[in-house]
Design a protein around this motif. Structure first.
Motif, mmCIF file in Angstrom:
data_model
loop_
_atom_site.group_PDB
_atom_site.id
_atom_site.type_symbol
_atom_site.label_atom_id
_atom_site.label_comp_id
_atom_site.label_asym_id
_atom_site.label_seq_id
_atom_site.Cartn_x
_atom_site.Cartn_y
_atom_site.Cartn_z
ATOM 1 N N LYS A 1 19.751 -11.217 27.014
ATOM 2 C CA LYS A 1 18.515 -11.667 26.371
ATOM 3 C C LYS A 1 17.673 -12.572 27.269
ATOM 4 O O LYS A 1 16.555 -12.926 26.902
ATOM 5 C CB LYS A 1 18.840 -12.389 25.062
ATOM 6 C CG LYS A 1 19.399 -11.449 23.983
ATOM 7 C CD LYS A 1 19.954 -12.183 22.790
ATOM 8 C CE LYS A 1 18.900 -12.877 21.987
ATOM 9 N NZ LYS A 1 19.441 -13.479 20.738
ATOM 10 N N GLU B 1 9.077 -7.499 22.533
ATOM 11 C CA GLU B 1 10.487 -7.824 22.711
ATOM 12 C C GLU B 1 10.715 -9.270 23.152
ATOM 13 O O GLU B 1 11.822 -9.797 23.033
ATOM 14 C CB GLU B 1 11.121 -6.888 23.748
ATOM 15 C CG GLU B 1 11.230 -5.449 23.306
ATOM 16 C CD GLU B 1 9.955 -4.650 23.508
ATOM 17 O OE1 GLU B 1 9.975 -3.431 23.329
ATOM 18 O OE2 GLU B 1 8.921 -5.262 23.854
ATOM 19 N N PHE C 1 15.771 -9.846 21.476
ATOM 20 C CA PHE C 1 16.982 -9.033 21.357
ATOM 21 C C PHE C 1 17.199 -8.357 22.708
ATOM 22 O O PHE C 1 16.281 -8.279 23.525
ATOM 23 C CB PHE C 1 16.846 -8.002 20.231
ATOM 24 C CG PHE C 1 15.575 -7.212 20.268
ATOM 25 C CD1 PHE C 1 15.460 -6.079 21.053
ATOM 26 C CD2 PHE C 1 14.471 -7.602 19.509
ATOM 27 C CE1 PHE C 1 14.284 -5.354 21.088
ATOM 28 C CE2 PHE C 1 13.290 -6.878 19.535
ATOM 29 C CZ PHE C 1 13.193 -5.748 20.329
ATOM 30 N N PRO C 2 18.399 -7.877 22.981
ATOM 31 C CA PRO C 2 18.697 -7.318 24.312
ATOM 32 C C PRO C 2 18.081 -5.938 24.519
ATOM 33 O O PRO C 2 18.743 -4.916 24.408
ATOM 34 C CB PRO C 2 20.223 -7.272 24.335
ATOM 35 C CG PRO C 2 20.632 -7.158 22.914
ATOM 36 C CD PRO C 2 19.602 -7.934 22.126
ATOM 37 N N ALA C 3 16.810 -5.889 24.806
ATOM 38 C CA ALA C 3 16.097 -4.627 25.021
ATOM 39 C C ALA C 3 16.514 -4.047 26.368
ATOM 40 O O ALA C 3 16.142 -4.571 27.424
ATOM 41 C CB ALA C 3 14.590 -4.863 24.974
ATOM 42 N N SER D 1 17.731 -2.339 20.887
ATOM 43 C CA SER D 1 18.824 -3.274 21.130
ATOM 44 C C SER D 1 20.189 -2.601 21.158
ATOM 45 O O SER D 1 21.211 -3.279 21.167
ATOM 46 C CB SER D 1 18.809 -4.383 20.078
ATOM 47 O OG SER D 1 18.851 -3.848 18.772
#
Length: 585
Positions: free
Chosen positions: A110, A154, A199-201, A519
């Motif tokens: 993130k 994001e 969020f972990p895009a 994500s």
């Protein structure tokens, strides 16, 4: 274009799936510069010309060369040579360092920390991390109204700022400024730029390759005439020497470019009103390439031995499609003012859109108006990208089914027959060869249903404004991948209120799948989510996908060293202008 260069391109297209299927490495090698892999010369011993000038045509004046505001191919064709961001894409569509020497990704994926190279703008000032903070905040600031602002969703606080863009009444300056303070970008020092994601895009490093994310000097972009002649500040291998509107743009090498120094001493970009004019200029040796060749000239050029060493067909990550006006206010406030109901705007009715789709023989359309070049498209995600689903085809060409769908739509809309519907406004941009395509579709719908259309051609920049505002029932459109990932195809183009949502479409279930996919760290599961989203889009008949684009092109034999990619903007090799050389001729 030489056979060697064409084979190299085919290889690049073949590896797209592997290039974008997984999470990028957490740290990139510092030694790899953008465009470091150069296509070999077709004639290694050939002498260079004394005059290193290439002439690349533009079709109509660019709408803007402000990196934050650009959204069309003519604008980005200039920007790709004069601005470069943190990350770039190499000839094989892999992510490589640009302005960022390297980057680190936190264990939770993130936080991305970019470490900047020692670099300068064309005016000699250092490029510092604070310029990136300014540029990214300017992009997402609702007062800027940038078409590509949605790519910041994001980032922490990005969605809140995007929501403010549609707020009614408009958010005050104090509210916007407070939201910008919470936006997840920071510059702890001049050479460190930190991005914090909500969020972990997994694709976000690819976003950082886009022209809208390049560093921008505040003192430059806020100055009078910032993007006009003599005052342009570039971060790429070239800078803007002059812009004679509707006539020509001239680029010169950036003396402070940190990457491979260009051999070219000048890029001339003559501006033509129509593609056909550029083709005539090519045959008169006044420009060095045409991309694409006008459809009416393809057969002649292809069969003429004089063009044998100049002609090729380039596969691209592009799609030609037409927008149906779904009638949703892009601000998210309900229906468009000009589309309050289905009777006023029949394309708001799903069955009506389905009927229009079922009435089109897509292969016949390609054969008649694209000289048979291209592949039938039924979904918006292109072949070669994770998330492409070849099984999607909910409404194939079927005139009997089309008439049944139209009857169902008419019963809901309140017309006795399609012939009673006032002529649908059918928008397109002139000068780029779209007239026969619009005429083909209009005639097909007239033959099938007696439906009338008012074909409205506008100059490109005017058309862009009209299309964005939803001032049509049907509109010509196209999309080329900004980066090779399904997120780039779907998010923003069809998400509720998306900056490029020209179909005025909104389906919360579709948006939720894209958010989930963004994500999802597992590449296979992520691709499946994009397939599900693509199926919803196709089932809703939100737009009319017609073909995946291949471009027929001609390039002079003396143009050498191009790195041709399937995401070139306006001329073969224009993503890597710094590698091009002109041979003696």
């Amino acid at each position: 274009m030489s056979q060697k260069r064409l084979l190299a391109l085919v290889g690049a297209v073949a590896i797209v799936a592997s290039a974008c299927g997984g999470t990028p490495a957490s740290q990139a090698p510092a030694s790899q510069a953008p465009g470091a892999s150069v296509a070999p010369s077709t004639e290694p011993s050939a002498e260079l010309a004394d005059e290193q000038i290439i002439r690349w045509p533009l079709i109509q004046d660019p709408a803007t060369i402000d990196p934050t505001m650009a959204q069309d191919s003519q604008s980005t064709a200039v920007l790709t040579s004069v601005q470069r961001g943190l990350v770039y894409i190499d000839k094989d569509l892999n992510l490589v360092p640009g302005l960022a020497e390297s980057w680190d990704i936190s264990p939770d994926a993130k936080t991305i920390t970019f470490h900047l190279k020692d670099a300068q703008y064309s005016n000699g000032d250092p490029i510092v991390a604070a310029d990136l903070v300014y540029s990214w905040k300017r992009l997402v600031d609702p007062r800027t109204a940038a078409p590509y602002s949605y790519v910041m969703a994001e980032v922490v606080g990005g969605q809140d700022l995007l929501d403010l863009a549609g707020a009614k009444p408009a958010a005050t300056d104090a509210v916007v400024d407070a939201a910008l303070e919470k936006f997840g970008v920071a510059a702890p020092d001049e050479k460190t730029f930190v991005v914090t994601l909500a969020f972990p895009a997994t694709y976000f490093l690819s976003v950082a390759t886009m022209w809208v994310t390049v560093p921008i000097q505040e003192k430059w972009i806020t100055s009078e005439g910032a993007t006009e002649t003599g005052n342009y500040v570039a971060s790429g291998p070239f800078t803007v020497e002059s812009w004679d509107h509707n006539a020509q743009i001239v680029l010169k090498p950036n003396p402070n470019w940190y990457g491979e120094k260009p051999t070219l001493t000048e890029i001339q970009m003559p501006i033509f009103a129509e593609l056909a004019e550029a083709q005539r200029a090519y045959e008169a040796d006044e420009v060095d390439s045409v991309y694409p060749i006008p459809d009416e000239d393809i057969a002649r050029i292809k069969d003429d031995p004089a063009f044998a060493d100049q002609y090729s067909v380039i596969p691209t990550l592009g799609i030609a499609h037409y927008d149906y006006n779904n009638g949703v206010d892009p601000s998210g406030e309900g229906k468009l003012a000009r589309c309050p109901d289905e009777k006023t705007c029949p394309t708001v009715n799903k069955d009506f859109r389905i009927a229009l789709t079922q009435a089109i023989d897509k292969q016949a359309f390609i054969d008649a108006t694209f000289s048979g070049i291209g592949t039938v498209a039924n979904s918006f995600v292109m072949p070669g990208l994770p998330g492409y689903d070849e099984t999607i085809d909910p409404y194939p060409f079927d005139l009997t089914a089309a008439k049944a769908s139209m009857d169902k739509a008419l019963a809901s809309i309140g017309y006795a027959s399609a012939a009673d519907i006032p002529a649908l406004k059918f928008g397109f941009n002139t000068g780029a060869g779209h007239e026969p395509r619009v005429a083909f579709l209009a005639e097909a719908w007239n033959q099938a249903f007696g439906l009338k259309t008012e074909q409205i051609g506008s100059e490109f920049s005017v058309f862009l404004t009209q299309r964005t505002a939803g001032e049509y029932d049907i509109a010509r459109d196209a999309w080329g991948a900004d980066y090779p990932h399904a997120n780039n195809q779907l998010s923003g183009n069809f998400t509720c209120g998306g900056g490029n949502n020209n179909s005025q479409y909104c389906n919360p279930a579709f948006d939720a799948l894209l958010l989930e996919a963004a994500s999802e760290p597992d590449a296979t599961k992520q691709a499946d989510l994009y397939k599900q989203a693509g199926k919803i889009l196709a089932d809703d008949a939100a737009d009319l996908p017609l073909l995946y684009r291949d471009f027929a092109t001609v390039v002079k034999t003396w143009v050498d060293g191009e790195i041709v990619t399937p995401i070139d903007h306006n001329n073969p090799g224009d993503k890597f202008a710094e590698t091009i050389k002109i041979l003696k001729h």
